[in-house]
Design an enzyme around this catalytic site. Structure first.
Site, PDB file in Angstrom:
ATOM      1  CG  HIS A  31       3.747  -5.322  15.565  1.00 55.95           C
ATOM      2  ND1 HIS A  31       3.256  -4.124  15.088  1.00 55.95           N
ATOM      3  CD2 HIS A  31       4.279  -5.947  14.469  1.00 55.95           C
ATOM      4  CE1 HIS A  31       3.466  -4.030  13.799  1.00 55.95           C
ATOM      5  NE2 HIS A  31       4.094  -5.118  13.389  1.00 55.95           N
TER       6      HIS A  31
HETATM    7  P1  TYD Z   1      -0.292  -2.390  12.459  1.00 59.51           P
HETATM    8  O1  TYD Z   1       0.397  -3.495  11.727  1.00 59.51           O
HETATM    9  O2  TYD Z   1      -0.441  -2.522  13.941  1.00 59.51           O
HETATM   10  O3  TYD Z   1       0.402  -0.994  12.118  1.00 59.51           O
HETATM   11  P2  TYD Z   1       1.733  -0.299  12.696  1.00 59.51           P
HETATM   12  O4  TYD Z   1       2.687  -1.371  13.107  1.00 59.51           O
HETATM   13  O5  TYD Z   1       2.236   0.509  11.542  1.00 59.51           O
HETATM   14  O6  TYD Z   1       1.353   0.588  13.817  1.00 59.51           O
HETATM   15  O7  TYD Z   1      -1.716  -2.193  11.790  1.00 59.51           O
HETATM   16  C1  TYD Z   1      -2.551  -1.094  12.126  1.00 59.51           C
HETATM   17  C2  TYD Z   1      -3.991  -1.516  11.868  1.00 59.51           C
HETATM   18  O8  TYD Z   1      -4.201  -1.815  10.500  1.00 59.51           O
HETATM   19  C3  TYD Z   1      -4.416  -2.745  12.659  1.00 59.51           C
HETATM   20  O9  TYD Z   1      -5.753  -2.537  13.125  1.00 59.51           O
HETATM   21  C4  TYD Z   1      -4.439  -3.860  11.638  1.00 59.51           C
HETATM   22  C5  TYD Z   1      -4.703  -3.130  10.331  1.00 59.51           C
HETATM   23  N1  TYD Z   1      -4.025  -3.781   9.194  1.00 59.51           N
HETATM   24  C6  TYD Z   1      -4.765  -4.527   8.289  1.00 59.51           C
HETATM   25  O10 TYD Z   1      -5.994  -4.664   8.403  1.00 59.51           O
HETATM   26  N2  TYD Z   1      -4.115  -5.123   7.239  1.00 59.51           N
HETATM   27  C7  TYD Z   1      -2.766  -5.000   7.071  1.00 59.51           C
HETATM   28  O11 TYD Z   1      -2.209  -5.561   6.092  1.00 59.51           O
HETATM   29  C8  TYD Z   1      -2.012  -4.227   8.022  1.00 59.51           C
HETATM   30  C9  TYD Z   1      -0.528  -4.065   7.887  1.00 59.51           C
HETATM   31  C10 TYD Z   1      -2.683  -3.637   9.059  1.00 59.51           C
END
Ligand code: TYD
Length: 135
Positions: free
Chosen positions: A54
């Site tokens: 992302h």
């Molecule tokens: P994501 O940012 O997509 O993680 P990565 O890039 O490491 O794969 O987040 C994973 C999940 O966690 C997504 O469902 C959103 C949730 N999340 C929160 O609720 N709060 C946060 O501060 C973060 C970073 C993620």
């Protein structure tokens, strides 16, 4: 407070020695170029998993591998790409807004993130084509 548009490594200070161990500090205005509104950490990620996938519209971040090793690939909308290995707990990576990221972990890696904004789902771009061509 921060105008950088290119990712860069930050050599965070390492205080201590081999006898007693070390402490490393991230401090706003010193080696963190934004106000920290959120801290999160990622752990127990298997080695074959690619996280990230992302970009953020406004969020700036500093990422640290407090344990283990991270490989972070970044790409912007101008065909510029960067690759970093974080293999030391005193090394930070500043990631400005507007970079598509893919992140892989070595075994037992803990990723620590200092973030400039609270969590906002609307700040995410999760579709690569939308990131590259629509915005
Ligand atoms: P994501 O940012 O997509 O993680 P990565 O890039 O490491 O794969 O987040 C994973 C999940 O966690 C997504 O469902 C959103 C949730 N999340 C929160 O609720 N709060 C946060 O501060 C973060 C970073 C993620």
């Amino acid at each position: 407070m921060n105008n950088a548009t290119t990712p860069y490594l930050i050599d965070l200070r390492k205080i201590g020695d081999d006898q007693i161990g070390f402490i490393t500090v991230s401090e706003v205005g010193h080696n963190v170029p934004f106000q920290i509104k959120r801290v999160y950490w990622t752990y127990h990620t298997p080695e074959n998993v690619v996280r990230g996938n992302h970009a953020h519209k406004e969020l700036n971040q500093i990422i640290v591998a407090v344990s283990g090793e991270l490989n972070i690939k970044l790409e912007n909308r101008n065909e510029e790409s960067f690759e970093f290995t974080l293999d030391s707990p005193n090394l930070g990576l500043f990631i400005p807004e507007g970079y598509w990221r893919t992140i892989t972990f070595s075994e037992n890696t803990v990723l620590l993130c200092l973030a400039s904004e609270i969590y906002l789902q609307e700040d995410y771009i999760r579709d690569y084509n939308e990131f590259k061509f629509d915005s």
